[in-house]
Design an enzyme around this catalytic site. Sequence first.
Site, PDB file in Angstrom:
ATOM      1  N   GLY A  13     -17.564  31.087  28.461  1.00 20.20           N
ATOM      2  CA  GLY A  13     -17.426  30.199  27.313  1.00 20.20           C
ATOM      3  C   GLY A  13     -17.711  30.926  26.017  1.00 20.20           C
ATOM      4  O   GLY A  13     -18.323  30.375  25.096  1.00 20.20           O
ATOM      5  N   ARG A  16     -16.195  31.055  21.360  1.00 19.87           N
ATOM      6  CA  ARG A  16     -16.703  30.461  20.122  1.00 19.87           C
ATOM      7  C   ARG A  16     -18.127  29.974  20.338  1.00 19.87           C
ATOM      8  O   ARG A  16     -18.659  30.037  21.449  1.00 19.87           O
ATOM      9  CB  ARG A  16     -15.822  29.293  19.684  1.00 19.87           C
ATOM     10  CG  ARG A  16     -15.738  28.177  20.712  1.00 19.87           C
ATOM     11  CD  ARG A  16     -14.729  27.113  20.345  1.00 19.87           C
ATOM     12  NE  ARG A  16     -13.385  27.679  20.277  1.00 19.87           N
ATOM     13  CZ  ARG A  16     -12.603  27.869  21.353  1.00 19.87           C
ATOM     14  NH1 ARG A  16     -13.053  27.548  22.566  1.00 19.87           N
ATOM     15  NH2 ARG A  16     -11.406  28.374  21.229  1.00 19.87           N
ATOM     16  N   VAL A  64     -13.792  28.815  35.142  1.00 20.31           N
ATOM     17  CA  VAL A  64     -14.981  29.124  35.948  1.00 20.31           C
ATOM     18  C   VAL A  64     -15.166  28.165  37.112  1.00 20.31           C
ATOM     19  O   VAL A  64     -15.966  28.439  38.017  1.00 20.31           O
ATOM     20  CB  VAL A  64     -16.259  29.165  35.083  1.00 20.31           C
ATOM     21  CG1 VAL A  64     -16.173  30.270  34.045  1.00 20.31           C
ATOM     22  CG2 VAL A  64     -16.536  27.810  34.431  1.00 20.31           C
ATOM     23  N   TYR A 154     -22.958  14.858  31.492  1.00 17.55           N
ATOM     24  CA  TYR A 154     -23.498  16.071  30.871  1.00 17.55           C
ATOM     25  C   TYR A 154     -24.990  16.217  31.165  1.00 17.55           C
ATOM     26  O   TYR A 154     -25.467  17.303  31.503  1.00 17.55           O
ATOM     27  CB  TYR A 154     -23.239  16.006  29.369  1.00 17.55           C
ATOM     28  CG  TYR A 154     -23.569  17.243  28.590  1.00 17.55           C
ATOM     29  CD1 TYR A 154     -22.734  18.367  28.620  1.00 17.55           C
ATOM     30  CD2 TYR A 154     -24.692  17.298  27.770  1.00 17.55           C
ATOM     31  CE1 TYR A 154     -23.025  19.502  27.869  1.00 17.55           C
ATOM     32  CE2 TYR A 154     -24.990  18.420  27.027  1.00 17.55           C
ATOM     33  CZ  TYR A 154     -24.153  19.515  27.074  1.00 17.55           C
ATOM     34  OH  TYR A 154     -24.457  20.637  26.326  1.00 17.55           O
ATOM     35  N   LYS A 158     -26.710  19.290  33.196  1.00 21.58           N
ATOM     36  CA  LYS A 158     -27.701  20.158  32.562  1.00 21.58           C
ATOM     37  C   LYS A 158     -29.048  20.094  33.267  1.00 21.58           C
ATOM     38  O   LYS A 158     -29.773  21.091  33.338  1.00 21.58           O
ATOM     39  CB  LYS A 158     -27.843  19.794  31.084  1.00 21.58           C
ATOM     40  CG  LYS A 158     -26.604  20.126  30.245  1.00 21.58           C
ATOM     41  CD  LYS A 158     -26.171  21.580  30.411  1.00 21.58           C
ATOM     42  CE  LYS A 158     -25.162  22.002  29.368  1.00 21.58           C
ATOM     43  NZ  LYS A 158     -24.712  23.406  29.554  1.00 21.58           N
TER      44      LYS A 158
END
Length: 253
Positions: A13, A16, A64, A154, A158
């Site tokens: 990733g 940016r 990925v 998310y 995480k």
Amino acid sequence: MSTTEQRVAVVTGAARGIGAATAVRLAAEGRAVAVIDLDEAACKDTVEKITAAGGRAIAVGADVSDEAQVQAAVARVAEELGAPTILVNNAGVLRDNLLFKMSVSDWDTVLNVHLRGSFLMTKAVQKHMVDAGFGRVVNLSSSSALGNRGQANYSAAKAGLQGFTKTLAIELGKFGITANAVAPGFIATDMTAATAERVGMGFEEFKAAAATQIPVARVGEPDDIANAIAFFTGEAAGFVSGQVLYVAGGPLD
């Protein structure tokens, strides 16, 4: 591997945001860097910034979450730069929504990129680390691991990365490999800009509002995270493993 030999780092990733800042920072630390992103062409700016400063870097396109693409990407890195012994699992996506509105695809996409992607990348790279007797894995978690409205997918991903990190530390430590996680708070990136748009706020207004809740009275920048990652990937961090570092401008539970 001799400690004087140039280490090879892989940052996912890295076209940016945090990934790009990390790739540039690791290159400044003397690493050769593989800049991996879904779109290889999008990595051009990061690679050019590194090479313009005298560093070595290549752009590699890979999803990925796709096992075959991950294996091909790592094989290419090993062939063109050398065996990778530093891995930063930063690739991520957002598909924010409240639970009752969240689609199965939204859930699967986020879990696949963050969790499956980190698993596949680490599995592919760890063999090179074991052979070298040295390795550094840094996984990007988030303050959202503690729970955040509209981010069930998310937050779960995480939080999962924190457990993944601690388990890697236990399993791989005897091979000279450390595994740690960096959990950013509010960082000014394309992702947080997208969140601002989702809630109907201008980005500057969104950042200003966030800063009022942060003890250091500002939002974070990608370099703030790159600095923490640089520490965890360094030679001197060999006795630091299985840790989760919140880089959020203040304490978090």
